[in-house]
Design an enzyme around this catalytic site. Structure first.
Site, PDB file in Angstrom:
ATOM      1  N   ARG A  37      30.645  48.485  42.428  1.00 38.61           N
ATOM      2  CA  ARG A  37      29.568  47.420  42.839  1.00 38.61           C
ATOM      3  C   ARG A  37      29.060  46.379  41.873  1.00 38.61           C
ATOM      4  NH1 ARG A  37      25.498  51.339  45.204  1.00 38.61           N
ATOM      5  NH2 ARG A  37      26.708  52.200  47.059  1.00 38.61           N
ATOM      6  N   ARG A  41      24.013  43.049  44.043  1.00 36.66           N
ATOM      7  CA  ARG A  41      22.676  42.222  44.165  1.00 36.66           C
ATOM      8  C   ARG A  41      22.108  42.124  43.339  1.00 36.66           C
ATOM      9  NH1 ARG A  41      19.920  45.520  49.186  1.00 36.66           N
ATOM     10  NH2 ARG A  41      21.226  47.083  48.084  1.00 36.66           N
ATOM     11  N   ARG A  50      24.596  34.933  48.992  1.00 34.22           N
ATOM     12  CA  ARG A  50      24.811  35.984  50.157  1.00 34.22           C
ATOM     13  C   ARG A  50      23.557  35.379  50.988  1.00 34.22           C
ATOM     14  NH1 ARG A  50      24.972  38.720  52.806  1.00 34.22           N
ATOM     15  NH2 ARG A  50      24.250  40.742  52.714  1.00 34.22           N
ATOM     16  N   ASP A  86      33.804  45.979  52.161  1.00 29.70           N
ATOM     17  CA  ASP A  86      32.960  47.116  52.678  1.00 29.70           C
ATOM     18  C   ASP A  86      33.838  48.207  53.232  1.00 29.70           C
ATOM     19  OD1 ASP A  86      30.887  48.589  54.598  1.00 29.70           O
ATOM     20  OD2 ASP A  86      29.856  47.821  52.824  1.00 29.70           O
ATOM     21  N   TYR A 164      30.259  58.481  58.732  1.00 34.86           N
ATOM     22  CA  TYR A 164      29.414  57.310  59.124  1.00 34.86           C
ATOM     23  C   TYR A 164      29.610  56.847  60.557  1.00 34.86           C
ATOM     24  CZ  TYR A 164      28.128  55.157  54.634  1.00 34.86           C
ATOM     25  OH  TYR A 164      27.560  54.900  53.353  1.00 34.86           O
TER      26      TYR A 164
END
Length: 367
Positions: A37, A41, A50, A86, A164
């Protein structure tokens, strides 16, 4: 600037191959470092890029993926880039709808509930048609990197993707997905096989597009015990390594190093070391010396600083890095965190981590 000018082939010459050398077990002057990552962010420029965009729309824009992948490299002397994408693009390729819900994370509008729901999934996936946007992002980014560092491609592993698809999002227990393993073992294997086949084609396509290494994320390994891991995760992890390598050979593509990262699966480290991957990634819950003892001399290790260590003062980060390097040794080792960077981390502290790895490993190598 990210522009789709040149043809995929004439890629710029690689200037810093330290990461690839370490992955293959060759000598390196310093220990290479990158962060899971690292395009994320915690970077203000990432939040700006973004800001107005839907998450999966961003994933589908090669230009934006390229820009986000390059951002951390403008700030830090990292030894590898990892394509911004992703793991849930694979379930999307199988025909499932996933949306990003603010404050909640990725959410499947219709998760798999019954065994019959497997029939709704695409049984044959043309990865170029469904995931071509990832391949374009990789090709574009590989050119835009101008050979600075290698580019890593990745995918989620079958069990993590399955969990998921059944849970419909994140979960602390994975009880719905695990109940399938106990109640519907045959259907679970059918789903895992389908996922393994798609993941194999997807990874091969990433190499064809320009990825120079591949990481398989078994992020939910920790929800399984040793027996379920042995039955429902490990066979597919092994198959993917074997199938990717044989297809790369068949298609005369480069045999790139592969990394397996099975979070919280220390009970399986011995098996993972023999699963066909050049590199085994580690979370922060195992001692470096113990990981070395379990994995032997023939694989490179990657990890495993506790991500929360980056909240410490910079001097402390340096001390922790030095201790980590002394534990693993500077060779056959790639420094990383034991999981991804968190959104509230300070970029300065990330920089301190990267610089400490380079400085301490050079110092240890000299002496």
């Amino acid at each position: 600037v990210c522009s789709l000018g040149r043809s995929p082939k004439g890629f710029p010459k690689l200037k810093n191959d330290t990461f690839l050398r370490a992955a293959r077990g060759e000598q390196t002057e310093h220990t290479p470092v990158w962060c899971m990552r690292q395009a994320g962010r915690y970077l203000p420029e990432f939040r700006e890029t973004r800001a107005a965009q839907d998450f999966f729309a961003t994933c589908q824009s090669p230009k934006l993926c390229c820009e986000l992948t390059l951002q951390p490299l403008r700030r830090f002397p990292l030894d590898a880039a990892i394509i911004f994408s992703d793991i849930l693009v694979v379930p999307q390729a199988l025909g499932m709808e996933v949306i990003m819900v603010p404050g909640k994370g990725p959410t499947f509008t219709e998760p798999l509930k019954e065994v019959e729901d497997l029939l709704k999934l695409r049984q044959k996936v043309d990865v170029t048609a469904e995931l071509g946007y990832v391949f374009q992002a990789i090709t574009l980014t590989r050119h835009s990197l101008e050979g600075r560092v290698p580019l890593i491609g990745f995918s989620g592993a079958p069990w993590t993707l399955m969990s998921y698809m059944i849970e419909g999002g994140g979960s602390t227990t994975m009880a719905k997905a695990k109940s399938w393993l106990y109640r519907h073992p045959e259907a679970s294997h059918r789903l895992l096989r389908l996922l393994a086949d798609v993941v194999t084609d997807y990874l091969v396509g990433q190499v064809a597009a320009g990825a120079q290494a591949l990481q398989l994320f078994e992020s939910h390994a920790g929800h399984l015990g040793p027996e379920q891991f042995q039955d429902f995760a490990l066979p597919y992890i092994r198959d993917i390594a074997r199938a990717v390598k044989s297809k790369l050979k068949e298609e005369a593509l480069p045999l790139v190093p592969m990394i397996i990262f099975a979070k919280d699966a220390h009970y399986a480290l011995r098996d993972l070391a023999h699963a066909g991957y050049e590199v085994v990634g580690l979370d922060w819950t195992i001692r470096p010396q113990e990981a070395r003892a379990q994995t032997g001399k023939d694989v490179t290790l990657q990890g495993n600083l506790d991500p929360c260590a980056l909240y410490a003062p910079k001097e402390k980060i340096g001390e922790l890095v030095k201790k980590m390097l002394e534990g693993f040794g500077t060779q056959r080792y790639i420094a990383n965190l034991g999981h991804g960077l968190y959104p509230d981390m300070s970029p300065e502290h990330v920089g301190a981590f990267v610089e400490a790895v380079h400085a301490h490993s050079r110092h240890i190598n000299k002496h």
